[in-house]
Each structure stands twice: as C-alpha cells, then as structure tokens.
Design a protein around this motif. Structure first.
Motif, PDB file in Angstrom:
ATOM      1  N   ASP A   1       0.848  -1.187   0.000  1.00 37.94           N
ATOM      2  CA  ASP A   1       0.000   0.000   0.000  1.00 37.94           C
ATOM      3  C   ASP A   1       0.885   1.238   0.000  1.00 37.94           C
ATOM      4  OD1 ASP A   1      -2.555  -1.297   0.246  1.00 37.94           O
ATOM      5  OD2 ASP A   1      -2.023  -1.740   2.327  1.00 37.94           O
ATOM      6  N   ILE A   2       0.483   2.232  -0.784  1.00 37.27           N
ATOM      7  CA  ILE A   2       1.138   3.536  -0.707  1.00 37.27           C
ATOM      8  C   ILE A   2       0.058   4.583  -0.492  1.00 37.27           C
ATOM      9  CG2 ILE A   2       3.088   2.850  -2.150  1.00 37.27           C
ATOM     10  CD1 ILE A   2       1.879   4.577  -4.374  1.00 37.27           C
ATOM     11  N   PHE A   3       0.465   5.692   0.074  1.00 38.69           N
ATOM     12  CA  PHE A   3      -0.478   6.759   0.390  1.00 38.69           C
ATOM     13  C   PHE A   3       0.066   8.083  -0.129  1.00 38.69           C
ATOM     14  CE2 PHE A   3      -0.908   3.466   3.570  1.00 38.69           C
ATOM     15  CZ  PHE A   3      -2.278   3.251   3.581  1.00 38.69           C
ATOM     16  N   ILE A   4      -0.670   8.685  -1.041  1.00 38.32           N
ATOM     17  CA  ILE A   4      -0.332  10.027  -1.533  1.00 38.32           C
ATOM     18  C   ILE A   4      -1.171  11.002  -0.713  1.00 38.32           C
ATOM     19  CG2 ILE A   4      -0.327  11.566  -3.523  1.00 38.32           C
ATOM     20  CD1 ILE A   4      -0.090   9.057  -5.295  1.00 38.32           C
ATOM     21  N   ASP A   5      -0.592  12.116  -0.318  1.00 34.33           N
ATOM     22  CA  ASP A   5      -1.234  13.015   0.643  1.00 34.33           C
ATOM     23  C   ASP A   5      -2.645  13.457   0.259  1.00 34.33           C
ATOM     24  OD1 ASP A   5       0.815  13.023   2.558  1.00 34.33           O
ATOM     25  OD2 ASP A   5       1.933  14.522   1.436  1.00 34.33           O
ATOM     26  N   LEU A   6      -2.828  13.959  -0.955  1.00 38.12           N
ATOM     27  CA  LEU A   6      -4.125  14.525  -1.330  1.00 38.12           C
ATOM     28  C   LEU A   6      -4.492  14.159  -2.764  1.00 38.12           C
ATOM     29  CD1 LEU A   6      -3.453  18.108   0.045  1.00 38.12           C
ATOM     30  CD2 LEU A   6      -5.130  16.521   0.989  1.00 38.12           C
ATOM     31  N   ALA A   7      -5.779  14.044  -3.010  1.00 39.30           N
ATOM     32  CA  ALA A   7      -6.298  13.922  -4.366  1.00 39.30           C
ATOM     33  C   ALA A   7      -7.402  14.952  -4.495  1.00 39.30           C
ATOM     34  CB  ALA A   7      -6.836  12.519  -4.622  1.00 39.30           C
ATOM     35  N   ALA A   8      -7.401  15.684  -5.617  1.00 38.92           N
ATOM     36  CA  ALA A   8      -8.376  16.760  -5.796  1.00 38.92           C
ATOM     37  C   ALA A   8      -8.834  16.814  -7.245  1.00 38.92           C
ATOM     38  CB  ALA A   8      -7.756  18.097  -5.383  1.00 38.92           C
ATOM     39  N   ASP A   9     -10.044  17.310  -7.431  1.00 38.37           N
ATOM     40  CA  ASP A   9     -10.636  17.481  -8.753  1.00 38.37           C
ATOM     41  C   ASP A   9     -11.067  18.928  -8.916  1.00 38.37           C
ATOM     42  OD1 ASP A   9     -10.374  14.737  -8.929  1.00 38.37           O
ATOM     43  OD2 ASP A   9     -12.516  14.308  -8.944  1.00 38.37           O
ATOM     44  N   LYS A  10     -11.060  19.378 -10.166  1.00 37.30           N
ATOM     45  CA  LYS A  10     -11.512  20.733 -10.479  1.00 37.30           C
ATOM     46  C   LYS A  10     -12.176  20.711 -11.842  1.00 37.30           C
ATOM     47  CE  LYS A  10      -9.744  25.485 -10.432  1.00 37.30           C
ATOM     48  NZ  LYS A  10      -8.527  26.291 -10.289  1.00 37.30           N
ATOM     49  N   LEU A  11     -13.387  21.244 -11.912  1.00 33.06           N
ATOM     50  CA  LEU A  11     -14.110  21.326 -13.169  1.00 33.06           C
ATOM     51  C   LEU A  11     -13.763  22.638 -13.848  1.00 33.06           C
ATOM     52  CD1 LEU A  11     -16.197  20.066 -15.060  1.00 33.06           C
ATOM     53  CD2 LEU A  11     -17.967  21.239 -13.748  1.00 33.06           C
TER      54      LEU A  11
END
Length: 138
Positions: A35-45
């Motif tokens: 398992d790896i963990f990236i700090d943040l995931a975000a979306d923008k329209l």
C-alpha cells in the motif's frame, strides 16, 4: 496510514481556495501486496473547457538540516508514486507541493532547474502563511 506532513492542511486549504475539491485526504493505492499513500487527491471542473482536472499532491516540508537530502527523498518518492499511478491507469497528475522559499532556494538554482527543464517533476508552490497556491509548474 503515514503521518501527515506539517504543511498537509496548509496545502489542502490552499487547494480549496484555488477552487479544487478534495476527493481524498490520503489517496490509498495498492500495488501488488503493498500500500502507498499520496497526501491529497483533488478534482476541479474547468467550465470553459468542459473538462475535469484530476490531481494527486504529495506535500513535502523540506525542514531537515540538508535540503539536498530532502530533495533526494522527495524526488524518489515522487518518481515511485508517479510510476504506481501510471501502472494502475490512474488519470491523476502528480504534483509535489513545496513552500515558496524552498522553491526559491532549490529550483532557481542549477540543481532544481535540471529537474524542471527535463520535466522530471511537477510542482505546486504554495505560500504557507496565506495558505495560497503561488504557482503550478508542469
């Protein structure tokens, strides 16, 4: 799950101010039995372009006595995460989030310019006091 970087919430707030929606506060990825963990995931329209941007952001503080050691560690982590995202077919673009003073000390010098010119790394440069994104470097 790993501990949050000291600037994790600062970058999260800066992204929100910049119009991003935080989808994951620690994006968990499984590759094989690891398992790896990236700090943040975000979306923008992007309304004008009718497109959705998807990013993953790894936050690094660069507070150890050696910024070069911090850079080596951050770069290794960035490359690993980018390869895993690609292997899993994830459409998120990975960025390394760093403070503006770190950018000015490392990425305006030859060592950092090499990484930017070769497109080795994408950066999100933020100002921690105001919690704002200063620039995106692709």
């Amino acid at each position: 799950m790993p501990a949050k970087d000291i600037y994790h919430d600062t970058v999260k707030n800066a992204l929100i101010k910049d119009g991003w929606i935080i989808i994951h506060d620690h994006l968990s990825l499984k590759i094989g039995n690891k398992d790896i963990f990236i700090d943040l995931a975000a979306d923008k329209l992007l309304i004008a372009e009718k497109l959705e941007q998807k990013i993953a952001v790894e936050v690094k503080s660069f507070i150890s006595p050696s910024e070069i050691e911090d850079l080596k560690n951050a770069l290794g982590q960035y490359i690993l995460y980018e390869k895993v995202l690609s292997r899993l077919g994830c459409e998120r673009i990975l960025y390394l989030a760093i403070r503006e003073p770190v950018f000015n000390r490392l990425f305006t010098e030859e060592i950092g310019k090499i990484l930017l010119e070769d497109k080795t790394i994408k950066l999100l440069v933020f100002e921690p006091e105001q919690e704002v994104v200063i620039q995106w470097i692709n």
